[in-house]
Design a protein around this motif. Structure first.
Motif, PDB file in Angstrom:
ATOM      1  N   LEU A   7     -59.731  -8.458  40.480  1.00 25.79           N
ATOM      2  CA  LEU A   7     -58.926  -7.488  39.748  1.00 25.79           C
ATOM      3  C   LEU A   7     -57.615  -8.109  39.277  1.00 25.79           C
ATOM      4  O   LEU A   7     -57.070  -9.005  39.930  1.00 25.79           O
ATOM      5  CB  LEU A   7     -58.569  -6.295  40.653  1.00 25.79           C
ATOM      6  CG  LEU A   7     -59.704  -5.621  41.426  1.00 25.79           C
ATOM      7  CD1 LEU A   7     -59.131  -4.552  42.343  1.00 25.79           C
ATOM      8  CD2 LEU A   7     -60.733  -5.027  40.470  1.00 25.79           C
ATOM      9  N   ILE A  42     -55.317  -0.987  37.858  1.00 20.82           N
ATOM     10  CA  ILE A  42     -56.256  -2.043  37.456  1.00 20.82           C
ATOM     11  C   ILE A  42     -56.317  -2.140  35.932  1.00 20.82           C
ATOM     12  O   ILE A  42     -56.616  -1.160  35.253  1.00 20.82           O
ATOM     13  CB  ILE A  42     -57.651  -1.776  38.036  1.00 20.82           C
ATOM     14  CG1 ILE A  42     -57.595  -1.804  39.571  1.00 20.82           C
ATOM     15  CG2 ILE A  42     -58.661  -2.811  37.526  1.00 20.82           C
ATOM     16  CD1 ILE A  42     -58.861  -1.316  40.248  1.00 20.82           C
ATOM     17  N   THR A  86     -60.679  -7.081  35.042  1.00 15.21           N
ATOM     18  CA  THR A  86     -61.611  -7.340  36.138  1.00 15.21           C
ATOM     19  C   THR A  86     -62.617  -8.427  35.765  1.00 15.21           C
ATOM     20  O   THR A  86     -62.867  -8.686  34.585  1.00 15.21           O
ATOM     21  CB  THR A  86     -62.353  -6.041  36.537  1.00 15.21           C
ATOM     22  OG1 THR A  86     -63.186  -6.296  37.663  1.00 15.21           O
ATOM     23  CG2 THR A  86     -63.193  -5.506  35.398  1.00 15.21           C
ATOM     24  N   ALA A 129     -62.564  -0.264  38.792  1.00 16.35           N
ATOM     25  CA  ALA A 129     -62.899  -1.405  37.932  1.00 16.35           C
ATOM     26  C   ALA A 129     -64.058  -1.054  37.006  1.00 16.35           C
ATOM     27  O   ALA A 129     -64.083  -1.442  35.829  1.00 16.35           O
ATOM     28  CB  ALA A 129     -63.240  -2.624  38.779  1.00 16.35           C
TER      29      ALA A 129
END
Length: 293
Positions: free
Chosen positions: A87, A101, A104, A49
């Motif tokens: 996420l 990902i 975030t 992230a």
């Protein structure tokens, strides 16, 4: 599903997963198609992230980071270890969860912040006074919101909101706040939008918050008769505009963040102020996208 059932499922699901040494599907807060939202489960996911944040904040928005963070390609600060990291993952991407990902959000709960000296946005705005004014309420700070460019769609934004809403219900949050940012360090370049916010959305009374005196920058830069609401909303960053639609207010005064190359305003969103149509849309129990496909 009631708040109590959400809490029971999250607790039982995570406990069972921990006993098996594996993550649980029950901690998924929402799903739309190939996208899902949940809290980061591992340090590796938090690291991934931070890499997404680096791509958005540093490479795209030209924020400043340390030489070491630049070498690693990560946007990191000391608050990361205190926060939960929401996420959004694209499950159609091959690879591990870290590779999936695409967005975030950083979430800091009231009791964690108080135990560690306060909230991140307290370095710019008088949020400590706001919190002290409401001893019976539980606050949550939202920060570091970012989404990779190709995923800046309605679905991704809906999942981020779904995740925040489910998390707030689970932790019995009464109010959320956090910095909303305009690009650049010249507030005058955003005179129309800032003036609209000051004239129409500044928090009053028990929710009033000011920028810290030594950082305070005027928001009311245009006379009200010159402020066209439609044009002002069009000129506003989508995240701030989305907060307003939910029922948010803003603090008094902007702050220039030289390191992040932004002009910040404080967003304040009491849960009780969230527009009924949004509560109905996401579900009073956060069930709107809990099992969508």
């Amino acid at each position: 599903m009631s708040v109590e059932l959400i809490e029971r499922d999250l607790h039982l699901g995570n406990t069972a997963a921990a006993s098996l040494g594996q993550p649980s599907s029950r901690d998924i807060l929402g799903r739309i198609g190939n996208l899902e939202t949940r809290i980061a489960r591992t340090d590796r996911e938090v690291d991934a992230a931070q890499a997404v944040r680096y791509r958005v904040f540093v490479e795209e928005m030209k924020a400043q980071v340390s030489v070491e963070d630049a070498r690693r390609g990560r946007e990191v600060d000391s608050w990361d270890s205190l926060c939960d990291h929401l996420l959004v993952l694209d499950r159609s991407i091959d690879g591990d969860s870290e590779d999936q990902i695409v967005g975030t959000y950083r979430l800091l709960r009231h009791e964690v912040a108080i135990a560690h000296g306060g909230f991140y946005s307290g370095s710019e705005f008088g949020v400590n006074a706001l919190v002290a004014r409401h001893p019976e309420k539980r606050f949550m700070e939202l920060g570091r919101s970012c989404v990779l460019p190709q995923y800046r769609t309605k679905r991704t934004v809906e999942l981020l909101w779904q995740g925040c809403w489910a998390y707030a219900l689970h932790h019995r949050i009464d109010a959320m706040f956090g910095c909303g940012s305009f690009p650049g360090v010249q507030p005058e370049e955003h005179a129309l939008a800032l003036s609209f916010l000051h004239q129409n959305a500044v928090a009053r009374g028990e929710w009033a918050v000011d920028a810290l005196p030594h950082l305070y920058r005027e928001m009311d830069l245009m006379p009200s008769e010159a402020v066209n609401a439609r044009r002002a909303l069009f000129a506003m960053p989508p995240l701030i505009k989305g907060y307003l639609r939910l029922g948010a207010m803003v603090g008094n005064g902007a702050v220039v963040d030289q390191a992040f190359n932004t002009t910040d305003v404080l967003i304040i969103l009491p849960i009780a102020s969230i527009s009924g149509r949004y509560v109905n849309y996401y579900g009073a129990d956060a069930g709107r996208f809990a099992s969508a496909s």
